[in-house]
Design a protein around this motif. Structure first.
Motif, PDB file in Angstrom:
ATOM      1  N   SER A 232      12.821 -24.699 -24.133  1.00 15.52           N
ATOM      2  CA  SER A 232      12.984 -23.256 -24.285  1.00 15.52           C
ATOM      3  C   SER A 232      13.204 -22.571 -22.948  1.00 15.52           C
ATOM      4  CB  SER A 232      11.757 -22.677 -24.989  1.00 15.52           C
ATOM      5  OG  SER A 232      11.928 -21.312 -25.277  1.00 15.52           O
ATOM      6  N   LEU A 233      12.467 -22.992 -21.918  1.00 14.07           N
ATOM      7  CA  LEU A 233      12.597 -22.373 -20.599  1.00 14.07           C
ATOM      8  C   LEU A 233      13.963 -22.636 -19.990  1.00 14.07           C
ATOM      9  CD1 LEU A 233       9.069 -23.209 -19.134  1.00 14.07           C
ATOM     10  CD2 LEU A 233       9.997 -20.907 -19.522  1.00 14.07           C
ATOM     11  N   ARG A 234      14.428 -23.865 -20.115  1.00 15.40           N
ATOM     12  CA  ARG A 234      15.691 -24.228 -19.473  1.00 15.40           C
ATOM     13  C   ARG A 234      16.897 -23.881 -20.334  1.00 15.40           C
ATOM     14  NH1 ARG A 234      13.644 -30.186 -17.372  1.00 15.40           N
ATOM     15  NH2 ARG A 234      12.284 -29.421 -15.709  1.00 15.40           N
ATOM     16  N   GLY A 235      16.659 -23.573 -21.605  1.00 17.89           N
ATOM     17  CA  GLY A 235      17.762 -23.234 -22.482  1.00 17.89           C
ATOM     18  C   GLY A 235      18.639 -24.410 -22.796  1.00 17.89           C
ATOM     19  N   LEU A 236      18.145 -25.616 -22.582  1.00 12.47           N
ATOM     20  CA  LEU A 236      18.926 -26.829 -22.797  1.00 12.47           C
ATOM     21  C   LEU A 236      18.122 -27.800 -23.636  1.00 12.47           C
ATOM     22  CD1 LEU A 236      20.134 -27.342 -19.123  1.00 12.47           C
ATOM     23  CD2 LEU A 236      21.517 -26.452 -20.993  1.00 12.47           C
ATOM     24  N   ASN A 237      18.821 -28.786 -24.195  1.00 11.77           N
ATOM     25  CA  ASN A 237      18.140 -29.844 -24.935  1.00 11.77           C
ATOM     26  C   ASN A 237      17.650 -30.873 -23.930  1.00 11.77           C
ATOM     27  OD1 ASN A 237      17.128 -31.489 -26.886  1.00 11.77           O
ATOM     28  ND2 ASN A 237      19.105 -32.314 -27.521  1.00 11.77           N
ATOM     29  N   HIS A 238      16.503 -30.603 -23.339  1.00 10.16           N
ATOM     30  CA  HIS A 238      15.983 -31.423 -22.245  1.00 10.16           C
ATOM     31  C   HIS A 238      15.462 -32.745 -22.772  1.00 10.16           C
ATOM     32  CE1 HIS A 238      13.958 -32.521 -18.540  1.00 10.16           C
ATOM     33  NE2 HIS A 238      12.808 -32.619 -19.191  1.00 10.16           N
ATOM     34  N   GLU A 239      15.994 -33.851 -22.268  1.00 10.41           N
ATOM     35  CA  GLU A 239      15.511 -35.174 -22.627  1.00 10.41           C
ATOM     36  C   GLU A 239      14.537 -35.652 -21.548  1.00 10.41           C
ATOM     37  OE1 GLU A 239      15.939 -36.925 -25.231  1.00 10.41           O
ATOM     38  OE2 GLU A 239      17.541 -35.862 -26.275  1.00 10.41           O
ATOM     39  N   SER A 240      13.265 -35.665 -21.884  1.00 11.39           N
ATOM     40  CA  SER A 240      12.275 -36.061 -20.897  1.00 11.39           C
ATOM     41  C   SER A 240      11.729 -37.455 -21.130  1.00 11.39           C
ATOM     42  CB  SER A 240      11.121 -35.057 -20.878  1.00 11.39           C
ATOM     43  OG  SER A 240      10.707 -34.749 -22.168  1.00 11.39           O
ATOM     44  N   GLY A 241      12.323 -38.172 -22.104  1.00  4.05           N
ATOM     45  CA  GLY A 241      11.967 -39.558 -22.344  1.00  4.05           C
ATOM     46  C   GLY A 241      10.475 -39.741 -22.534  1.00  4.05           C
ATOM     47  N   GLU A 242       9.897 -40.700 -21.828  1.00  3.64           N
ATOM     48  CA  GLU A 242       8.479 -41.018 -21.956  1.00  3.64           C
ATOM     49  C   GLU A 242       7.674 -40.470 -20.780  1.00  3.64           C
ATOM     50  OE1 GLU A 242       7.081 -42.411 -24.664  1.00  3.64           O
ATOM     51  OE2 GLU A 242       9.088 -42.148 -25.474  1.00  3.64           O
ATOM     52  N   GLU A 243       8.055 -39.341 -20.237  1.00  6.37           N
ATOM     53  CA  GLU A 243       7.294 -38.740 -19.153  1.00  6.37           C
ATOM     54  C   GLU A 243       5.875 -38.433 -19.610  1.00  6.37           C
ATOM     55  OE1 GLU A 243      10.955 -36.537 -16.750  1.00  6.37           O
ATOM     56  OE2 GLU A 243       9.384 -35.361 -17.722  1.00  6.37           O
ATOM     57  N   SER A 244       4.926 -38.617 -18.729  1.00  9.62           N
ATOM     58  CA  SER A 244       3.524 -38.398 -19.063  1.00  9.62           C
ATOM     59  C   SER A 244       3.255 -36.918 -19.290  1.00  9.62           C
ATOM     60  CB  SER A 244       2.637 -38.909 -17.935  1.00  9.62           C
ATOM     61  OG  SER A 244       2.825 -38.120 -16.770  1.00  9.62           O
ATOM     62  N   ILE A 245       2.130 -36.655 -19.964  1.00 10.95           N
ATOM     63  CA  ILE A 245       1.709 -35.276 -20.197  1.00 10.95           C
ATOM     64  C   ILE A 245       1.498 -34.566 -18.864  1.00 10.95           C
ATOM     65  CG2 ILE A 245      -0.230 -33.885 -21.029  1.00 10.95           C
ATOM     66  CD1 ILE A 245      -0.458 -35.824 -23.385  1.00 10.95           C
ATOM     67  N   GLU A 246       0.907 -35.279 -17.904  1.00 11.99           N
ATOM     68  CA  GLU A 246       0.650 -34.677 -16.592  1.00 11.99           C
ATOM     69  C   GLU A 246       1.950 -34.272 -15.908  1.00 11.99           C
ATOM     70  OE1 GLU A 246      -0.651 -37.480 -17.717  1.00 11.99           O
ATOM     71  OE2 GLU A 246      -2.690 -36.732 -18.084  1.00 11.99           O
ATOM     72  N   LYS A 247       2.969 -35.150 -15.979  1.00 11.41           N
ATOM     73  CA  LYS A 247       4.252 -34.854 -15.345  1.00 11.41           C
ATOM     74  C   LYS A 247       4.942 -33.677 -16.024  1.00 11.41           C
ATOM     75  CE  LYS A 247       7.755 -35.594 -12.579  1.00 11.41           C
ATOM     76  NZ  LYS A 247       7.653 -35.228 -11.152  1.00 11.41           N
ATOM     77  N   LEU A 248       4.880 -33.646 -17.348  1.00 14.58           N
ATOM     78  CA  LEU A 248       5.498 -32.544 -18.081  1.00 14.58           C
ATOM     79  C   LEU A 248       4.806 -31.221 -17.746  1.00 14.58           C
ATOM     80  CD1 LEU A 248       5.893 -34.320 -21.541  1.00 14.58           C
ATOM     81  CD2 LEU A 248       7.775 -33.563 -20.081  1.00 14.58           C
ATOM     82  N   ALA A 249       3.486 -31.249 -17.690  1.00 13.62           N
ATOM     83  CA  ALA A 249       2.731 -30.038 -17.346  1.00 13.62           C
ATOM     84  C   ALA A 249       3.083 -29.562 -15.945  1.00 13.62           C
ATOM     85  CB  ALA A 249       1.230 -30.313 -17.457  1.00 13.62           C
ATOM     86  N   GLU A 250       3.251 -30.506 -15.030  1.00 11.08           N
ATOM     87  CA  GLU A 250       3.640 -30.173 -13.661  1.00 11.08           C
ATOM     88  C   GLU A 250       5.018 -29.511 -13.631  1.00 11.08           C
ATOM     89  OE1 GLU A 250       4.711 -32.483  -9.477  1.00 11.08           O
ATOM     90  OE2 GLU A 250       3.593 -33.541 -11.055  1.00 11.08           O
TER      91      GLU A 250
END
Length: 881
Positions: A232-250
């Motif tokens: 939603s923030l980036r306005g794109l279909n962001h593919e973050s794969g298997e990034e950890s919760i900590e990395k996503l929060a960061e």
């Protein structure tokens, strides 16, 4: 589910009795087909007012139809497998004898089913003779496809003007600290509607640097919430794969740093969710705000010490009548003879917006007679004062009033997770693959499916979440109270179940939706050993391991496998033995080569491949030559794919025209010769890419042949240079397009603006996106008579300096988006005089361009157009097409 089960069985029988099939079919199959056709016709014209009388009969019809289809599908599957050579260790004659013996054994069962259907038909005839069953008269109801042009904003704001003003004050006050504004109230009272109105308000949009919306729901999955926030923030279909919760929060925290932001956190159910979500957002001490919606007072009270919760109230009588009237009649007036009974129905809704909207949708699509409205009133009246029970009873009645052909489509929304947003294009494909759609000779199955969807939207049973600028639905969802009903009803009908409930609903289960991690579920329920489950559809919504899905091969009659949430490293070749598959959706991370054995899937209609985390050359799909043997294909969707030219197939005599193919996305460097055009005569959507190597002539790709794709409505063409070349050569002006084209995207073509008439002359064009120097040159001057139906124009990255337009050009334009147009001096003043214009969006453009847009906005305001807005964006986003 009686109608859906009959419809599915009827399509199976139609396939067996196809006129081109020279095989003599047993009389018992023809007899079964006659009984099924009779009962389908009866349900088609049966009035919803018969629902109570038909409940027992419908259960018998459903079970009989399911049993018949299981027998026939099993036999057909065995025959296809044997003919494909899967059992090479058995002699051909032995296989043939076994199939004949199998049919002989099953004829007895089919005969009993036909007797049961005969008994039901006789009972229907007797009920008709006794006038116990009413027949639906077409003249008394609105047709299924009579969709309102679009959900009006007026209905959404009824009774909320005061609430909207108060929430806006709380969001824009002078307090610099991060504040949480809680909107609290019972389900269906309008919390999300109020939040959306606030979120989309132009004053709010301009007040905050960035905005984002995320839904939490009861089953809180932090990783999915974080990914939703980033999307939603980036306005794109962001593919973050298997990034950890900590990395996503960061990543969320970094993106929001030093920005004044507005975050909507919709549907929070517990304190643990609240505390964890709140911790994600930094306090930049700049007036950032969070809107939180919840049914739980305790959550709302503890959300903020600075701002007390905002409690939603029920609509008063005037507001309620205004909302109900708008849903029943739109801009028309209520007939005088219906007004009194309408007010009585109003009182039973008790000021609850959801109930008003649902009853309004029912009455909008039903008979406008005093008799029927009294019938509705008598069924929604309740002595129970508890509003939750009242809502459930009313929804159950509204469901009973649905035409039979819409019921399975509506209940399918319960397969999805709570608050799940699904693209229309995917939803309709799934409905078709599950055989919920009744064939119509004058329309494609997908077109009929869209009509069903519009009908359910008209009834306010499905919500449109996002519209395309062509006026079509892009994404949709369902209210969580209706989702609860679908979940309950589908289990009751043995139609759908999550893994947790499988042991209780073995018989006749058709759908399995997996919302959880299977690691703990499979051992507990021994799912892989449930060979008696004749499941037709399995959908994953949780990121399971490929090793956790081995049980799928036990469902030998599977039609739909949607495993986009699972990342495979290679094609799961075991599934080619599931010869009844009609729809496959998979995600690959790396290897993308398809086995030739995919041709065994002779019933396959839809193949969707998602690249997962890495959207690069490593996610290129290499399709086998055997793809040209799969005559039932309707939709092929990839991000990058190499489609082999079918020369060898033609020489080998195995060529089969793909007459059913409607969607092909995305093929690379493919030649569009006359032979290919003959193979795809009904193509409606085409996405293609070309990578220029500096040696190949553009003419060799035969772009001028596109004009012969007479059914094509959507075309997206992307042209890329190799990494060592700054730009590829300009395209030849012999580029030609078919006249049915509605949406066109061009990127990297480098055609001169002087040749724009080849696009402007398209009489049905509604959406035009020009990306990355699609057209080049300092001046673009529009010609009279061009772009007569264009609604959306996007120009992305261009060397254009001067644009000559007057108010007679682009007469239907609604939205103009200019991005990275650094050299463009100004927006022509003629653009501001277009009466249909709603929005100008600018991203990374010159100061003078922004100034001209703001001048147009003032001019529009002086003309009384308060809806018009100029949106300035600091980041690139996608635009719905």
């Amino acid at each position: 589910m009686a109608y859906a089960s009959l419809l599915s069985l009827n399509q199976t029988l139609d396939q067996i009795l196809h006129p081109h099939d020279q095989t003599e079919q047993p009389q018992i199959i023809r007899s079964l087909h006659e009984q099924v056709s009779f009962l389908l016709s009866f349900l088609d014209v049966s009035s919803p007012q018969n629902s109570d009388k038909l409940i027992g009969l419908e259960e018998r019809i459903r079970d009989a139809a399911y049993e018949a289809e299981d027998i026939i599908d099993s036999s057909m599957s065995n025959q296809i497998v044997s003919e494909s050579g899967s059992h090479e260790y058995r002699t051909e004659s032995h296989i043939s004898n076994q199939i004949v013996l199998e049919w002989d054994q099953k004829f007895e069962y089919l005969q009993k089913i036909i007797q049961e259907l005969n008994s039901i038909s006789d009972e229907v005839v007797k009920m008709r003779e006794r006038n116990e069953i009413q027949v639906l008269l077409p003249s008394n109801s609105l047709p299924a496809a009579s969709s309102k042009s679009r959900s009006t904003n007026k209905s959404a704001t009824v009774g909320l003007a005061r609430d909207l003003l108060e929430i806006k004050k709380l969001l824009t006050n002078s307090h610099s600290e991060l504040e949480v504004v809680s909107i609290v109230g019972m389900g269906g009272i309008g919390k999300t509607t109020l939040a959306k109105l606030t979120y989309n308000d132009s004053l709010i949009a301009n007040h905050f640097d960035v905005r984002a919306w995320v839904v939490v729901s009861r089953e809180y999955r932090e990783q999915e919430v974080l990914k939703g926030l980033l999307n939603s923030l980036r306005g794109l279909n962001h593919e973050s794969g298997e990034e950890s919760i900590e990395k996503l929060a960061e990543n969320v925290s970094k993106f929001l740093k030093d920005k004044r932001y507005l975050i909507v956190i919709d549907d929070v159910w517990g304190m643990k969710q609240l505390n964890r979500v709140k911790s994600l957002f930094p306090d930049n001490n700049n007036g950032s705000r969070i809107i939180l919606t919840t049914r739980i007072s305790q959550v709302a009270n503890r959300a903020s010490l600075l701002c007390p919760p905002y409690h939603m109230s029920f609509r008063d009588e005037i507001e309620s009548w205004s909302l109900l009237h708008e849903k029943m009649f739109g801009e028309e007036r209520c007939p005088p003879e219906l007004e009194e009974i309408g007010k009585m129905i109003l009182m039973e809704c008790r000021g609850l917006p959801l109930l008003l909207v649902l009853i309004g949708g029912l009455l909008y699509k039903s008979e406008r007679t005093v008799y029927y409205w009294h019938y509705v009133l008598s069924n929604i009246r309740s002595k129970i004062t508890d509003r939750d029970y009242r809502i459930r009873d009313s929804i159950s009645f509204i469901y009973s009033q649905l035409p039979h052909h819409l019921r399975a489509c509506f209940l399918y929304m319960g397969v999805l997770p709570e608050d799940y947003e699904i693209r229309k294009s995917k939803l309709t494909k799934l409905w078709v693959a599950n055989r919920f759609i009744k064939p119509d000779r004058s329309k494609s199955l997908e077109e009929v499916a869209e009509e069903y969807l519009k009908d359910l939207v008209d009834r306010n049973l499905i919500l449109v979440r996002e519209w395309c600028y062509s006026g079509e639905i892009k994404t949709c969802s369902i209210h969580d109270i209706l989702w609860d009903f679908c979940l309950m009803k589908s289990k009751e009908e043995k139609f759908n179940s999550d893994v947790e409930y499988l042991p209780r609903v073995h018989d006749n289960l058709r759908q399995v939706s997996i919302h959880t991690d299977l690691k703990n579920q499979i051992p507990r329920f021994a799912l892989g050993n449930n060979r008696d489950l004749l499941v037709r559809s399995v959908t994953f919504f949780f990121r399971n391991s490929p090793n956790d899905v081995c049980f799928i091969t036990n469902f030998r009659l599977l039609r739909v496998l949607d495993a986009l949430t699972i990342s495979f490293e290679e094609f799961p070749v075991e599934i080619v033995e599931l010869v009844t598959l009609r729809c496959i959706a998979l995600t690959y991370w790396m290897k993308h080569r398809f086995p030739a054995s995919i041709a065994k899937l002779c019933n396959l209609e839809t193949l969707i491949i998602n690249p997962g985390k890495f959207r690069s050359i490593f996610n290129t799909s290499f399709l086998p030559l055997e793809i040209w043997k799969m005559s039932r294909l309707r939709h092929l969707l990839f991000v990058r794919s190499y489609l082999p030219y079918p020369t060898d197939a033609l020489i080998g005599g195995t060529f089969v025209p793909l007459e059913n193919l409607q969607t092909l996305s995305n093929v690379i460097n493919f030649r569009w010769t006359k032979e290919i055009l003959k193979m795809m005569p009904n193509l409606k959507k085409l996405v293609i890419s070309f990578e220029h190597d500096g040696r190949t002539e553009w003419s060799s790709y035969c772009f001028d042949n596109f004009v012969h794709l007479h059914q094509l409505e959507v075309l997206k063409c992307f042209f890329f240079a190799k990494c060592y070349m700054k730009y590829q050569d300009p395209l030849s002006v012999s580029f030609a397009f078919p006249q049915k084209l509605k949406r066109l995207t061009l990127s990297g073509c480098r055609i001169s603006w002087k040749n724009m008439s080849v696009v402007g002359s398209l009489s049905n064009l509604e959406v035009l996106k020009l990306k990355f120097h699609a057209f080049e040159g300092p001046v673009w001057e529009l010609n009279d008579g061009e772009f007569r139906r264009l609604k959306l124009l996007l120009i992305h990255m261009t060397d254009l300096e001067h644009w000559k337009v007057n108010e007679t050009h682009l007469p239907t334009l609604q939205r103009l988006s200019l991005r990275y147009c650094y050299k463009l001096v100004e927006i022509p003043s003629g653009i501001g005089k277009i009466p249909t214009l709603e929005e100008i969006e600018l991203c990374e453009c010159s100061t003078s361009l922004v100034t001209s847009a703001e001048f147009i906005q003032k001019e529009q305001e002086s003309l009384g157009n308060k809806e018009f807005q100029v949106v300035l964006k600091s980041k690139d986003t996608d635009i719905s097409s």
